[in-house]
Design an enzyme around this catalytic site. Sequence first.
Site, PDB file in Angstrom:
ATOM      1  N   GLU A 101      14.604 -25.464 -57.095  1.00  0.00           N
ATOM      2  CA  GLU A 101      13.599 -24.396 -57.001  1.00  0.00           C
ATOM      3  C   GLU A 101      12.395 -24.737 -57.878  1.00  0.00           C
ATOM      4  OE1 GLU A 101      14.043 -22.420 -54.713  1.00  0.00           O
ATOM      5  OE2 GLU A 101      16.206 -22.196 -54.429  1.00  0.00           O
ATOM      6  N   GLN A 103       9.394 -25.209 -57.330  1.00  0.00           N
ATOM      7  CA  GLN A 103       8.118 -24.533 -57.060  1.00  0.00           C
ATOM      8  C   GLN A 103       7.930 -23.298 -57.932  1.00  0.00           C
ATOM      9  OE1 GLN A 103      10.690 -24.516 -54.988  1.00  0.00           O
ATOM     10  NE2 GLN A 103      11.091 -22.411 -54.347  1.00  0.00           N
TER      11      GLN A 103
END
Length: 232
Positions: A101, A103
């Site tokens: 994850e 981002q």
Amino acid sequence: MTVPAAGSRRGAITTGQVKYYYGPMDCGKSTLALQMDHNHSRQGRRGLLLTKMDRSRKAQISSRMGITRDAVEVDDDMDLADLVRQSWASGRRVDYLIIDEAQFFTPEQVEQLAQLADDVQVDIYAFGIATDFRGKLFPASARWFELADEVLPLQVEVLCWCGRPGRFNARIVDGVVVRDGETVVVADVLSSDPDQPSDAVTPSVHYQVLCRTHHRSGDLGPSSGEGTLPLA
């Protein structure tokens, strides 16, 4: 053309590598992250697994195939260089970091990770989504693109309902593609607004992978209720 003499690069500065693997939902990012950790640990390397807002809502990396591993849950204020230093201070070696994850991390944390690679030769393997529901780069993903030694699209192809390659993660609220709102919406939740009736709930939120054409048009296909991925 001059060919370097044997051994002429031995004095070169050694750095860790920074790799960013990206793709839309359901392309196998978390599965590959866990496979990467498995492969490195089998060779005697020691790593840390980091994540932020995993789909399971737990401090772990979870694959849609059902594979999970405990991980460090990262918040915006966490100094990742200090996290590695603490691990070393406790006697635990860190050769690499697996970031899922990616981002959702802050751009500053991406910079901290790149500095770890340069200064103490820790390898960084990050996995994330490039663009948000609007088709715009996440701030952290933009920084990964700028700093990583390699930026690699995931090769597992995800298809739009029309059969074309899906690259865009559309946010669907009550069956309609939306283009405004919070960048990150993690799950369906009960409303906590005291001005709303106690039985009121927020709209149903899902994500669906679409091709560029149908992301632009908002067309979810002939059976729009199928193929959507609930965040809950």
